[in-house]
Design an enzyme around this catalytic site. Structure first.
Site, short mmCIF file in Angstrom:
data_model
loop_
_atom_site.label_atom_id
_atom_site.label_comp_id
_atom_site.label_asym_id
_atom_site.label_seq_id
_atom_site.Cartn_x
_atom_site.Cartn_y
_atom_site.Cartn_z
N GLY A 91 -18.93 9.85 -22.95
CA GLY A 91 -20.24 9.07 -22.82
C GLY A 91 -20.18 7.61 -22.77
N GLY A 160 -11.98 12.54 -20.73
CA GLY A 160 -12.48 12.94 -19.26
C GLY A 160 -12.41 11.65 -18.60
N GLY A 161 -13.10 10.67 -19.07
CA GLY A 161 -13.31 9.50 -18.18
C GLY A 161 -12.32 8.47 -18.31
N HIS A 162 -11.89 8.33 -19.66
CA HIS A 162 -10.84 7.29 -19.79
C HIS A 162 -9.43 7.53 -19.14
CE1 HIS A 162 -8.93 4.37 -22.71
NE2 HIS A 162 -8.01 5.33 -22.95
N TYR A 168 -5.91 2.17 -21.32
CA TYR A 168 -4.84 1.18 -21.86
C TYR A 168 -5.36 0.76 -23.37
CZ TYR A 168 -7.83 -2.86 -22.45
OH TYR A 168 -8.87 -3.56 -22.90
N TYR A 456 -14.18 -0.39 -16.89
CA TYR A 456 -15.06 -1.24 -17.50
C TYR A 456 -16.30 -1.25 -16.38
CZ TYR A 456 -12.09 -2.89 -21.17
OH TYR A 456 -11.08 -2.78 -22.42
P1 FDA Z 1 -18.01 9.16 -20.02
O1 FDA Z 1 -18.38 10.69 -20.40
O2 FDA Z 1 -19.17 8.24 -20.07
O3 FDA Z 1 -17.43 9.31 -18.31
C1 FDA Z 1 -17.04 8.06 -17.67
C2 FDA Z 1 -16.99 8.33 -16.08
O4 FDA Z 1 -15.94 9.51 -15.87
C3 FDA Z 1 -18.20 9.14 -15.65
O5 FDA Z 1 -18.45 8.56 -14.26
C4 FDA Z 1 -18.06 10.31 -15.76
O6 FDA Z 1 -19.09 11.16 -14.90
C5 FDA Z 1 -16.53 10.66 -15.40
N1 FDA Z 1 -16.02 11.92 -16.05
C6 FDA Z 1 -16.06 12.02 -17.53
N2 FDA Z 1 -15.65 13.17 -17.90
C7 FDA Z 1 -15.24 13.78 -16.68
C8 FDA Z 1 -14.50 14.90 -16.38
N3 FDA Z 1 -14.42 15.84 -17.41
N4 FDA Z 1 -14.17 15.32 -14.92
C9 FDA Z 1 -14.87 14.44 -13.94
N5 FDA Z 1 -15.27 13.26 -14.34
C10 FDA Z 1 -15.60 12.85 -15.56
N6 FDA Z 1 -10.99 1.49 -21.98
C11 FDA Z 1 -9.62 1.07 -22.23
O7 FDA Z 1 -8.92 1.43 -21.23
N7 FDA Z 1 -9.34 0.74 -23.30
C12 FDA Z 1 -10.14 0.79 -24.68
O8 FDA Z 1 -9.61 0.29 -25.61
C13 FDA Z 1 -11.49 0.86 -24.23
N8 FDA Z 1 -12.43 0.90 -25.46
C14 FDA Z 1 -13.61 0.98 -25.26
C15 FDA Z 1 -14.54 0.83 -26.42
C16 FDA Z 1 -16.04 1.33 -26.31
C17 FDA Z 1 -16.80 0.90 -27.31
C18 FDA Z 1 -16.34 1.54 -24.74
C19 FDA Z 1 -17.78 1.87 -24.51
C20 FDA Z 1 -15.69 1.87 -23.86
C21 FDA Z 1 -14.19 1.38 -24.19
N9 FDA Z 1 -13.25 1.60 -22.83
C22 FDA Z 1 -11.93 1.33 -22.94
C23 FDA Z 1 -13.71 2.00 -21.57
C24 FDA Z 1 -13.45 3.62 -21.45
O9 FDA Z 1 -12.11 3.63 -21.21
C25 FDA Z 1 -14.32 4.00 -20.38
O10 FDA Z 1 -15.76 3.95 -20.47
C26 FDA Z 1 -14.18 5.43 -19.87
O11 FDA Z 1 -14.59 5.77 -18.64
C27 FDA Z 1 -14.71 6.32 -21.11
O12 FDA Z 1 -14.62 7.61 -20.97
P2 FDA Z 1 -15.67 8.72 -21.59
O13 FDA Z 1 -15.15 10.19 -21.26
O14 FDA Z 1 -15.96 8.31 -22.81
O15 FDA Z 1 -16.98 8.27 -20.58
#
Ligand code: FDA
Length: 515
Positions: A91, A160-162, A168, A456
């Site tokens: 998220g 998943g997203g990362h 990094y 980002y």
């Molecule tokens: P989220 O669930 O919101 O998904 C992000 C995107 O990926 C969306 O488009 C989603 O639909 C898609 N997605 C997610 N899961 C999926 C799945 N299983 N299959 C297909 N699509 C999927 N980055 C970095 O490189 N280094 C860092 O140190 C940080 N630190 C950081 C801190 C904070 C507080 C935040 C808010 C963000 C970061 N980030 C970061 C950025 C982070 O890497 C980026 O927001 C990622 O996409 C987050 O992945 P999530 O699964 O948490 O996000």
């Protein structure tokens, strides 16, 4: 409308009928807006308060799958009944694309699919997409004191997203990105097939390692190669003020930071703080270094590589790799490791962030201009992070995976502005401030394209149409910024999802879709 209420009801019926053969009935993990836990489930992993308002669009349905067949049912029934799918792992999407859409939609929230299994002998791990990087780090540290993984810093980020956008952290200069270490994956495609690397083929496997997962299907799990880290790691924090020649130091840093030994990384955090006297604001720079080894190796190396900083031993602490991550995530270095397991921030803030790549050192006047903007009211809670590249990042070819920002980039610059007051006018003022900063930086950062980091997420750089067809040319406006020439190869999307079912404001378009 009645039509959409019917569609919604039919969608739910379809889900129930389609998962007859599931071990656990899908009915246990479906949440509609009538369900008392709907809001707490939706809000739980929303990071940005901008998207925690009554005006934020909400999904008709949230499904929290316990098994693959639940995801398959959602994909099947969504296509049948005209629902869009958004997939959420951690998220953390900066623009909320994992849980916000402007058409009727369902959120697949992978929070229950989060098992991690490590093979110590082979130094690999299978990680389900709903796990966080904090959970992964916790498990690695539990298993071995000399294994690590080169992903991000904030523990609640979802894999998943990362991993699907790069990922990094403090091991960037030594090992590259999280996505560089993915060796296999499980993905469910638009037809509901569960594919692995072999059955999806190398083009699709290439695309999901940096091209953003959301365009291609639902990633269920990643297999990664872990990396070795020394049992002792040194972290150093050096705070410098304007009186301590901060501007000259940051300026100088640009000429050396990407050339350091790859065991050493020194990032810079620039922020605006209250001055100790006079009620004014001033700027502070925190040079944050991590050295893969003991302090007796770190100090001479820093003195040789960046003597101007004047690093001294009392600014440094020896610790383990996992605690170095904790330190960077702004936890006390001695905090219990269980803080890595916390998935939701205690205090949620409003924010807007951007990213840029710097290929030529910026002149001192550029930093002076940034500091002037910091002094404006709206910039009061802003931070800019400078992350040095070079090392392993320059050795990996630009087309190795879709993430293209390799040799030629000195550092990534990412500003973020925070605020705490509700209301759309306040939000607008802060967002305008960061846009002003962004345009101020134009002459100093990468051009043609002005590059950005997909993780980002920044919708300002361009977006697909919410409804109807977005051409490849239209999408390339934002696509080239994230992927440079790798954008061309991401059209493998056309083969795997010809009707563009998996879509969002910044998804790869499908060339053959309806126009
Ligand atoms: P989220 O669930 O919101 O998904 C992000 C995107 O990926 C969306 O488009 C989603 O639909 C898609 N997605 C997610 N899961 C999926 C799945 N299983 N299959 C297909 N699509 C999927 N980055 C970095 O490189 N280094 C860092 O140190 C940080 N630190 C950081 C801190 C904070 C507080 C935040 C808010 C963000 C970061 N980030 C970061 C950025 C982070 O890497 C980026 O927001 C990622 O996409 C987050 O992945 P999530 O699964 O948490 O996000």
């Amino acid at each position: 409308s009645i039509a959409s209420a019917d569609a919604h009801e039919n969608f739910l019926q379809c889900l129930l009928q389609n998962s007859d053969n599931s071990t656990t009935s899908i009915s246990k993990v479906i949440y509609t807006q009538n369900n008392s836990s709907y809001s707490s489930i939706l809000d739980f992993t929303i990071q940005n308060r901008r998207f925690l308002t009554a005006a934020t669009p909400k999904p008709q349905v949230i499904v929290k799958p316990l098994q693959v067949s639940h995801i398959q049912s959602v994909i099947f029934c969504s296509q049948l009944h005209g629902m869009q799918v958004r997939v959420r792992s951690g998220g953390h999407d900066y623009e909320g694309l994992s849980y916000i859409s402007h058409v009727p939609y369902v959120v697949i929230d992978l929070i229950n699919l989060r098992s991690i299994s490590i093979d110590v002998e082979k130094t690999t791990a299978w990680i389900q997409a709903g796990a966080t990087i904090g959970e992964l780090y916790h498990k690695i540290a539990d298993t071995s004191g000399t294994l690590g993984f080169p992903a991000g810093v904030c523990p609640s980020v979802g894999v998943g997203g990362h991993f699907s956008g790069g990922g990094y952290g403090i091991l960037l200069r030594k090992y590259g990105l999280a996505a560089d270490h993915v060796v296999d994956a499980h993905l469910i495609d638009v037809k509901g097939r569960l594919l692995d690397r072999k059955s999806m083929g190398e083009d699709l496997f290439w695309a999901i390692r940096g091209g953003g997962g959301a365009s291609f299907g639902v990633i269920v799990a990643w297999k990664v190669e872990l990396v070795t880290v020394p049992s002792t790691v040194t972290v150093c924090s050096s705070l410098r003020s304007l009186k301590q020649n901060l501007t000259q130091l940051v300026h100088r840093w640009q000429f050396v930071a990407d050339k350091f030994d790859e065991d050493l990384i020194t990032g810079v955090f620039l922020s605006s703080v209250n001055a100790s006297t006079g009620g004014n604001r001033t700027v502070i720079a925190s040079f944050e270094s991590v050295f893969l080894g003991g302090v007796d190796g770190a100090i001479p190396l820093m003195q040789k590589s960046f003597p101007e900083l004047g690093l001294v031993e009392k600014e440094c602490t020896e610790t383990s790799w996992v605690r170095a991550v904790l330190h960077h995530a702004r936890f006390p270095i001695e905090a219990p490791l269980d803080v890595l397991l916390n998935r939701s921030p205690v205090t949620k803030r409003f924010y807007k962030a951007k990213s840029d790549y710097v290929r030529e050192p910026m002149p001192e006047i550029a930093f002076e201009g940034i500091f002037e903007l910091f002094n404006e009211k709206e910039g009061g809670n802003a931070e800019i992070m400078l992350v040095p590249y070079g090392g392993k990042m320059s050795e990996i070819p630009e087309s190795s995976i879709p993430f293209p920002h390799r040799a030629g980039n000195i550092y990534k610059m990412s500003p973020v502005v925070y605020w705490y007051e509700e209301g759309s006018e306040t939000a607008e003022r802060h967002i305008n401030w960061i846009r002003k900063l962004h345009s101020f930086l134009t002459p100093f950062v990468s051009k043609n394209p002005r590059a950005s980091y997909i993780n980002y997420r920044d919708i300002d750089i361009g977006a697909n149409k919410i409804r109807g067809y977005t051409s490849y040319k239209q999408a390339s406006i934002w696509g080239r910024k994230y992927f440079r020439n790798n954008f061309d190869r991401l059209v493998v999307k056309t083969m795997v999802d010809p009707h563009n079912f998996f879509r969002n404001e910044q998804s790869i378009p499908s060339l053959s879709s309806w126009r």
